[in-house]
Design a protein around this motif. Sequence first.
Motif, PDB file in Angstrom:
ATOM      1  N   LEU A  36       0.830  -1.215   0.000  1.00 36.53           N
ATOM      2  CA  LEU A  36       0.000   0.000   0.000  1.00 36.53           C
ATOM      3  C   LEU A  36       0.857   1.254   0.000  1.00 36.53           C
ATOM      4  CD1 LEU A  36      -2.825  -1.002   2.518  1.00 36.53           C
ATOM      5  CD2 LEU A  36      -2.999  -0.787   0.040  1.00 36.53           C
ATOM      6  N   ALA A  37       1.959   1.260   0.736  1.00 36.75           N
ATOM      7  CA  ALA A  37       2.841   2.427   0.753  1.00 36.75           C
ATOM      8  C   ALA A  37       3.441   2.683  -0.616  1.00 36.75           C
ATOM      9  CB  ALA A  37       3.933   2.225   1.802  1.00 36.75           C
ATOM     10  N   LEU A  38       3.857   1.615  -1.335  1.00 32.13           N
ATOM     11  CA  LEU A  38       4.421   1.794  -2.676  1.00 32.13           C
ATOM     12  C   LEU A  38       3.384   2.358  -3.637  1.00 32.13           C
ATOM     13  CD1 LEU A  38       6.556  -1.490  -2.970  1.00 32.13           C
ATOM     14  CD2 LEU A  38       7.378   0.838  -2.608  1.00 32.13           C
ATOM     15  N   VAL A  39       2.171   1.862  -3.542  1.00 39.71           N
ATOM     16  CA  VAL A  39       1.123   2.368  -4.435  1.00 39.71           C
ATOM     17  C   VAL A  39       0.861   3.851  -4.184  1.00 39.71           C
ATOM     18  CG1 VAL A  39      -1.339   2.187  -4.982  1.00 39.71           C
ATOM     19  CG2 VAL A  39       0.045   0.117  -4.741  1.00 39.71           C
ATOM     20  N   VAL A  40       0.792   4.229  -2.922  1.00 41.23           N
ATOM     21  CA  VAL A  40       0.564   5.638  -2.605  1.00 41.23           C
ATOM     22  C   VAL A  40       1.707   6.504  -3.100  1.00 41.23           C
ATOM     23  CG1 VAL A  40       0.332   7.264  -0.693  1.00 41.23           C
ATOM     24  CG2 VAL A  40      -0.932   5.119  -0.644  1.00 41.23           C
ATOM     25  N   LEU A  41       2.947   6.037  -2.953  1.00 49.55           N
ATOM     26  CA  LEU A  41       4.103   6.800  -3.428  1.00 49.55           C
ATOM     27  C   LEU A  41       4.081   6.953  -4.930  1.00 49.55           C
ATOM     28  CD1 LEU A  41       6.785   8.186  -2.791  1.00 49.55           C
ATOM     29  CD2 LEU A  41       7.890   5.949  -2.917  1.00 49.55           C
ATOM     30  N   PHE A  42       3.741   5.896  -5.663  1.00 53.75           N
ATOM     31  CA  PHE A  42       3.676   5.956  -7.117  1.00 53.75           C
ATOM     32  C   PHE A  42       2.613   6.955  -7.587  1.00 53.75           C
ATOM     33  CE2 PHE A  42       1.823   4.423 -11.117  1.00 53.75           C
ATOM     34  CZ  PHE A  42       2.934   4.494 -11.953  1.00 53.75           C
ATOM     35  N   VAL A  43       1.467   6.910  -6.967  1.00 53.42           N
ATOM     36  CA  VAL A  43       0.385   7.840  -7.346  1.00 53.42           C
ATOM     37  C   VAL A  43       0.792   9.279  -7.063  1.00 53.42           C
ATOM     38  CG1 VAL A  43      -1.982   8.528  -6.808  1.00 53.42           C
ATOM     39  CG2 VAL A  43      -1.418   6.113  -7.056  1.00 53.42           C
ATOM     40  N   ALA A  44       1.479   9.500  -5.947  1.00 57.24           N
ATOM     41  CA  ALA A  44       1.885  10.868  -5.612  1.00 57.24           C
ATOM     42  C   ALA A  44       2.901  11.396  -6.607  1.00 57.24           C
ATOM     43  CB  ALA A  44       2.465  10.896  -4.198  1.00 57.24           C
TER      44      ALA A  44
END
Length: 743
Positions: free
Chosen positions: A577-585
């Motif tokens: 979940l942290a990687l997905v949020v970082l990618f979207v940001a």
Amino acid sequence: MWSLVRLLLAWLGGWGCVGHLAAPAWAWAGSRGGPGPGLLRTRRSWVWNQFFVIEEYAGPEPVLIGKSLDREEKAQYVLLAQAVDRASNRPLEPPSEFIIKVQDINDNPPVFPLGPYHATVPEMSNVGTSVIQVTAYDADDPSYGNSAKLVYTVLDGLPFFSVDPQTGVVRTAIPNMDRETQEEFLVVIQAKDMGGHMGGLSGSTTVTVTLSDVNDNPPKFPQSLYQFSVVETAGPGTLVGRLRAQDPDLGDNALMAYSILDGEGSEVFSISTDPQGRDGLLTIRKPLDFETRRFYSFRVEATNTLIDPAYLRRGPFKDVASVRVTVQDAPEPPAFSQAAYHLAVPENKAPGTLVGQVSATDLDSPASPIRYSILPHSDPKRCFSIEPEDGTIHTAVPLDREAHVWHNLTVLATELDSSAQASRVQVAVQTLDENDNAPQLAEPYDTFVCDSAAPGQLIQVIQALDRDEVGNSSHVSIQGPLGPEANFTVRDNRDGSASLLLPSRPAPPRQAPYLVPIELWDWGQPALSSTATVTVSVCRCRPDGSVASCRPEAQLSPAGLSTGALLAIVTCVGTLLALVVLFVALRRQKQEALMVLEEEDVRENIITYDDEGGGEEDTEAFDITALQNPDGAALPASGPPARRDVLPRARAPRQPRPPGPADVAQLLALRLREADEDPGVPPYDSVQVYGYEGRGSSCGSLSSLGSGSEAGGTPGPAEPLDDWGPLFRTLAELYGAKEPPAP
């Protein structure tokens, strides 16, 4: 020696001292023939007789006294005398003392050293009341004659005061001296020596006598009737008017208390004394109503608060006056028929159900219409509505007693012809209960029983709850599973509770807990029921009754996951979940950066695409001269295209300019159609700046700055303005009609 004695006597006579010296005595011890051995001289002392000289003597014959004497300055003189041998200057005897006393005469008048005097005596004092004592002093000798014998008399102040001739005590001479008539008196007292006889000297002093006040005057109203008026809207405590009874006394003797004698006036009005204790303050006690009563009449009494019993004969110390208060009409807000309303309506009724009615009347004009409304803050959920004309209140939504039992509304009544006249009333609406809630368990029950428990053992007491009033918990019945197959027994306690018991046949042990079904119903109309379950686990217990284990470890499912495995799974999911949020940001940040470039980077020739261009120096993308001067645009070269980001295509031939006068609108439409039909242009938008003013046009510049007036002529444009089309008709009219050509 005798000559020396005579000189001494002369000296004494020069001081006014008169006397004589006795001759010395001679004793003869022998014959008389002459002095001889028998002649003896006996020494004798000075013998003086007392003589007096009158002070300040002014007789016809001079008297040698040396100087005048004043007894008041010095009453006597003491002298020393001694006989001295003139030849040898030896004293013949010891010194002798001589006392000379000055005789007094009446030469000093009486004086009052403490005058002038001030005294106070109460008014209405009896005759002979002591006021003050005055004392005069005479410097003459009181032991000689009558020079210092004084007698006192009143020179001024009769017949009010008298003085004792011997003691000087001043007393009142008449009774009932009234301070209100004359407050101050000036009394002149004389003191005369020589016993007051003729020829005596005198002195005088003044005594200022002030009469002090006593409560000898009753209060008196200056008028018998007082009339006041007050508007009917004046509230309790409003001052209506002041009353003052006159009392000529002073201080505490003039303090008064006021009271209303009639019962009718005391119910509506009250009267009190002002802080100074002189005026009566008439105020309102109850609200007034012009329509009910228009005037009030009553009596007011004024009484002295401090009464001296010695002057009761001058009473009574009170007075009575009549008061009439007129009530004036004033615009009043509508008056509700009740001070507060209590209405009731059953719950769950359809919108529009009648709740009740409020009523208000215009007291000034009973026939005037009244409009009613509910203040929004008192009904925030808009549960009620009111008819503006008649004040009937209806429900606007179905009510739920379990949500709100009471609704406190504020109804506003306003006069139709005067919106400023409005009044409010509180309306309390009670929501009546209906049996619309089925009984349920008071809480979820999850209990256990030891596997060694005896049959009939109490496992749990179950409490029921009914939110309705008509079917409260004391009228709820509880029933459990029936039949021989039931693992547990439920016994209704008939008080809203039930007991969960272990049956005579113990429940067989198993891993999963037992779910005991429970049925509950109330006794309302109509009766409502519900079902629930009670979870019971059969556990192994220790000897003290505490739970040891409810699920054997050996029977755990092998497919179960350990705590470490669950933590690892949760950690992995969190990382993803942290990687997905970082990618979207990061992607959103990149899009925002591109949007900033698109909005702000606007230049003369800007084309936006994904790859980097040549910047402002990249002028080969378009033929700028074609935009600046459409007629001077160069034909495209036959070689490859200048742009490398487009496919090599053949450019569509440019359409020739239509003959005739230049029409800018047609020209722009022509160029737009060429751009749309040209397959060689980029398939995206571009921003172009047309930075020229008609250069190359046959019309030339339209500015008047470059007109031909400087050459002295008025030549017009190269082409007639009428040929430019309808868009330039106004400009053609400004230049005037077309002129004929010059020969």
